[in-house]
Design a protein around this motif. Structure first.
Motif, PDB file in Angstrom:
ATOM      1  N   ARG A  53       1.413  11.256  -1.829  1.00  0.00           N
ATOM      2  CA  ARG A  53       1.858  11.178  -0.562  1.00  0.00           C
ATOM      3  C   ARG A  53       2.659   9.546  -0.188  1.00  0.00           C
ATOM      4  NH1 ARG A  53      -2.653  11.538   4.493  1.00  0.00           N
ATOM      5  NH2 ARG A  53      -1.127  11.026   6.042  1.00  0.00           N
ATOM      6  N   TYR A  54       2.234   8.544  -1.336  1.00  0.00           N
ATOM      7  CA  TYR A  54       2.883   7.307  -0.880  1.00  0.00           C
ATOM      8  C   TYR A  54       3.823   6.843  -2.006  1.00  0.00           C
ATOM      9  CZ  TYR A  54      -1.008   7.231   2.731  1.00  0.00           C
ATOM     10  OH  TYR A  54      -1.490   7.716   3.945  1.00  0.00           O
ATOM     11  N   GLY A  55       3.650   7.515  -3.096  1.00  0.00           N
ATOM     12  CA  GLY A  55       4.591   7.072  -4.382  1.00  0.00           C
ATOM     13  C   GLY A  55       3.771   6.312  -5.550  1.00  0.00           C
ATOM     14  N   LYS A  56       4.638   5.898  -6.464  1.00  0.00           N
ATOM     15  CA  LYS A  56       4.138   5.356  -7.516  1.00  0.00           C
ATOM     16  C   LYS A  56       3.558   3.896  -7.496  1.00  0.00           C
ATOM     17  CE  LYS A  56       6.591   8.144 -10.790  1.00  0.00           C
ATOM     18  NZ  LYS A  56       7.783   8.065 -12.137  1.00  0.00           N
ATOM     19  N   GLU A  57       4.216   3.120  -6.521  1.00  0.00           N
ATOM     20  CA  GLU A  57       3.752   1.900  -6.374  1.00  0.00           C
ATOM     21  C   GLU A  57       2.541   1.703  -5.844  1.00  0.00           C
ATOM     22  OE1 GLU A  57       7.286   0.300  -4.703  1.00  0.00           O
ATOM     23  OE2 GLU A  57       8.156  -0.599  -6.673  1.00  0.00           O
TER      24      GLU A  57
END
Length: 526
Positions: free
Chosen positions: A385-389
């Motif tokens: 939902r928000y990405g790797k970072e």
């Protein structure tokens, strides 16, 4: 407290399985709590007979438990018994998992036991004779041979604790002596609260009903044999000792036992034991998690530890080294594992060893593995939902388990401070993080933002999202089923709808695996 999305999912399942009328009765109980027949009639605006029929269906399928409480009629009047009904939310959700339950029995006991269990899942609860009638209607074999085979398969299911006797149908919940005295002093009160007081805990009325309805372990899993209580060998020995004058009395006694056994066999209702299946699915989830983290051998040893454990208390399992070793030897690849290697794997799993009665036992806290599964599930949700970072930041906060300052998060995760601030704010805004503002006094006032994962509230949020997603999937499946009925003549269209339905059903089963982690495999979250 069950959320609104969870209640809507339960009502949707009832609608797809039993229709609108039964679902309306069930929804009234789920939202209104424990109610009497007349209260359900007023709530649903259905007729008396419709509500009664709906309740009979729900009780038959183990979705409602009835119990009786004393009720005083008028001021100083006689006390009568009032029947109350409560919905069993967990049993309703288990209807999504019937294919999983059948697969467990098929792998463990074979196709014949799976077929017998399928009948119990379809009809809720059945007597042995009803199981025989169902089997003979599908086969052309001799009914006596079918009866013998069914009895053996039922015994295997009961011994494996996959099937149990049904609980008491309508237990009576009487007030304690203290309550009876107190209620006599306040006869003008409209509602009587029944509290079962023990040394350590207080049970609600619904909990009292479940306790009163529950059978003992011996009763739940007692099997009916062909010849009643005695074996044929014992009876043969008794016959040899009987004199000529007592022969007639012995034959009458023997006949009475056989008649009593037949009556008991026809009266006992059997049902699937959902607790056993949940335990099996929990074991499967734990083994899969350990296997992915520590390797195949660790999965084999953990499975052996759980299976050889006599009982599970306080979220832990305990088994002797001999029991673990024997269970490992019976697993694929376990025959090549040495005793020393098994000890090393047990240490990797974090087991503690203790000595009891000159035997070495290993004990493990299953809660840690469940928490690891839950962490993995939420972390994968954050990643998608928000990405790797955001995933790296969230994973750090999960591991820390305490408040961490923004700059420290940026340094550890190698994410630029401005980017980290944006990600943290977004996660906080979506209720994934807890934020605390701290003002430091020095040469000037400086604001510091501290961040933390509050597992308890976040887990509830994730569970509610899963309920909502499962509700949507179930409704889409129901819509496709209706479309399939409308296009019976169009073969290509029907096949296309069938494939779409199968994809949605597989998605629902996969979502349910995650849902069980947060609802059915309940562990205390700090």
């Amino acid at each position: 407290m069950v959320s609104q999305d969870a209640l809507n999912l339960a009502v949707s399942l009832m609608t797809s399985h039993f229709g609108d009328l039964v679902a309306k009765v069930c929804g009234c109980l789920l939202r209104g709590g424990t109610l009497s027949l007349q209260e359900i009639v007023r709530c649903t605006e259905l007729s008396n007979s419709q509500v009664k029929n709906g309740l009979l269906v729900l009780i038959q399928h183990n979705c409602v438990q009835a119990f009786s409480v004393p009720k005083q009629v008028g001021a100083g009047g006689a006390t009568k018994s009032l029947t109350q009904y409560m919905a069993l939310f967990d049993n309703i959700l288990h209807r999504m998992r019937f294919t999983k339950f059948l697969a467990i029995v098929r792998d463990d006991l074979g196709l014949q036991c799976e077929t017998l269990l399928e009948g119990l899942l379809q009809h809720g609860r059945l007597t042995f004779d009803q199981l025989v009638v169902r089997a003979t209607s599908k086969q052309s074999e001799d009914s006596s041979s079918i009866r013998d085979v069914l009895r053996k398969n039922l015994e295997r299911l009961v011994h494996g604790q996959y099937v149990e006797r049904c609980p008491r149908p309508e237990p009576f919940i009487a007030p304690t002596s203290e309550e009876a005295t107190a209620s006599a002093r306040r006869r003008s009160a409209k509602i009587i609260h029944f509290v079962l007081q023990s040394k350590e805990e207080t049970h609600s009325l619904e909990q009292q009903a479940m306790i009163a309805a529950a059978l003992s372990h011996a009763e739940r899993f007692s099997v009916i044999t062909d010849s009643g209580c005695e074996s044929s060998d014992v009876k043969d020995a008794d016959k040899q000792d009987v004199s000529v004058g007592d022969k007639r009395k012995f034959e009458v006694l023997e006949l009475d036992e056989e008649v009593q056994a037949a009556i008991t066999e026809n009266e006992v209702l059997w049902r699937a034991n959902f607790q056993k299946f949940v335990h099996c699915l929990e074991k499967k989830a734990c083994v899969a998690n350990v296997r992915s983290r520590l390797g195949l051998d660790a999965g084999v040893v953990l499975e052996a530890l759980i299976e050889s454990s006599d009982q599970e208390k306080d979220n832990s399992v305990k088994a002797s080294m001999d029991g673990i070793l024997e269970a490992v030897r019976g697993k694929p690849g376990g025959i090549s594992m040495t005793l020393e290697h098994i000890r090393i794997v047990l240490d990797q799993l974090g087991c503690s060893s203790l000595i009891e009665d000159n035997n070495v036992f290993y004990k493990m806290d299953v809660q840690r593995i469940i928490e690891s599964c839950q962490n993995d599930e939420v972390e994968s949700l954050v990643l998608s939902r928000y990405g790797k970072e955001a995933y790296r930041i969230f994973r750090l906060l999960i591991k820390k388990g305490s408040l961490v300052e923004t700059e420290q998060i940026s340094d550890i995760t190698f994410v630029e401070k401005k980017v980290a601030q944006g990600i943290l704010y977004k996660l906080w805004n979506d209720d994934y993080l807890y934020m605390q503002k701290v003002i430091s006094m020095g040469t000037g006032q400086l604001q510091h933002f501290l961040w933390k994962v509050e597992k308890h509230s976040l887990w509830e949020l994730v569970l509610n999202h899963m309920y909502h997603a499962a509700l949507n999937l179930n409704q889409k499946i129901g819509h496709i089923v209706e479309q399939e009925q409308e296009v019976l003549q169009a073969r290509e269209k029907r096949e296309q709808l069938r494939k779409s339905r199968m994809i949605l059903e597989m998605s629902l089963l996969k979502l349910d695996d995650a849902l069980m982690l947060f609802h059915d495999f309940k562990r205390q979250v700090v």
